[in-house]
Enzyme design. Structure first.
Site: not given
Length: 267
Positions: A175, A252
């Site tokens: 990464k 959400c």
């Protein structure tokens, strides 16, 4: 069709082929089409709409990564090789560490003098005080000193410009290497996948099968995601993960992808 392809150079056009010999049935010729051989390229359902929604939610660019990420922590007035060194160190410090903590440590290092020569002249105890409390700071002191010595001896106090060489440095993983290539060298070599990108890619089913590690997620994403999106996807998903798609208790109800996210039902 050429004469050879039609059965041989001596067969006249329109002439019927000789009958097959008795007892030897002609086997059908199997024809394989390219599409059948390889199948259509896999891509996640609704991913373009999901991506558009994430872009809309990230339009303000006001997440911690936008203000304090590795592309914001280096001295823009320093020589190019010093800037690249500072980018690499900020990425090394960022592992398992919040952006706020990494940014503060980088500020202290820069005030101390964040160059290859100066870090090599800084003893381990002093370096530890400068970077504390980044995650695993004792190990990072060791990695920073080892990596800095290698850069001095083998790369003229600059950083390598290939992923293959970068990942050989102590404390530098895939990464970090891909992000260093992007930020330091302006070269898109791959997708930088951290815990946020790993988590969100699995929640949205942007991987064909569930992946267990960020590196496995990187490979899975690069298999289908258009290359012109590779540079964008890290900062986009990291900020989204910091603000909305949280590790615990994702928001959400505030997410534009609630109706499209396979994981939203479990929130």
């Amino acid at each position: 069709m050429s004469a050879a392809a039609s059965g041989g150079p001596h067969r006249a056009l329109g002439t019927a082929p000789a009958p097959a010999q008795r007892g030897r049935a002609r086997k059908p010729v199997a024809v394989t089409y390219e599409a059948e051989a390889h199948g259509p390229a896999w891509e996640p359902q609704d991913w373009r709409q999901q991506l558009a929604h994430i872009r809309a939610m990230r339009h303000a660019r006001d997440a911690p990564v936008d203000r304090l990420g590795a592309d914001q922590c280096f001295d823009r007035g320093a020589p190019p090789e010093v800037r690249r060194y500072q980018v690499l160190l900020s990425l090394m410090l960022s592992s398992q560490t919040k952006d706020e903590v990494t940014s503060a440590a980088m500020l202290r290092l820069r005030e101390h003098g964040l160059t290859v020569d100066n870090i090599l002249q800084t003893d381990d105890a002093a370096l530890g005080r400068l970077i504390y409390p980044v995650g695993f700071w004792r190990n990072k002191v060791k990695y920073i000193k080892q990596t800095t010595a290698i850069l001095k001896e083998q790369y003229g106090s600059d950083i390598p410009r290939t992923v293959k060489e970068l990942v050989k440095l102590p404390g530098v993983g895939p990464k970090m290497a891909h992000l260093a290539m992007n930020i330091a060298w302006n070269d898109i070599s791959g997708i930088g996948v951290d815990t946020h990108v790993h988590r969100i890619a699995n929640r949205l089913k942007w991987v064909k099968k569930e992946t267990r590690t960020p590196e496995a997620t990187r490979v899975a994403l690069e298999d289908w995601l258009p290359r012109d999106l590779w540079s964008e996807i890290n900062w986009l998903l990291v900020g989204f993960g910091q603000q909305t798609c949280l590790p615990v208790g994702p928001r959400c109800a505030d997410c534009l992808n609630q109706a499209l996210c396979p994981a939203a039902k479990r929130c």
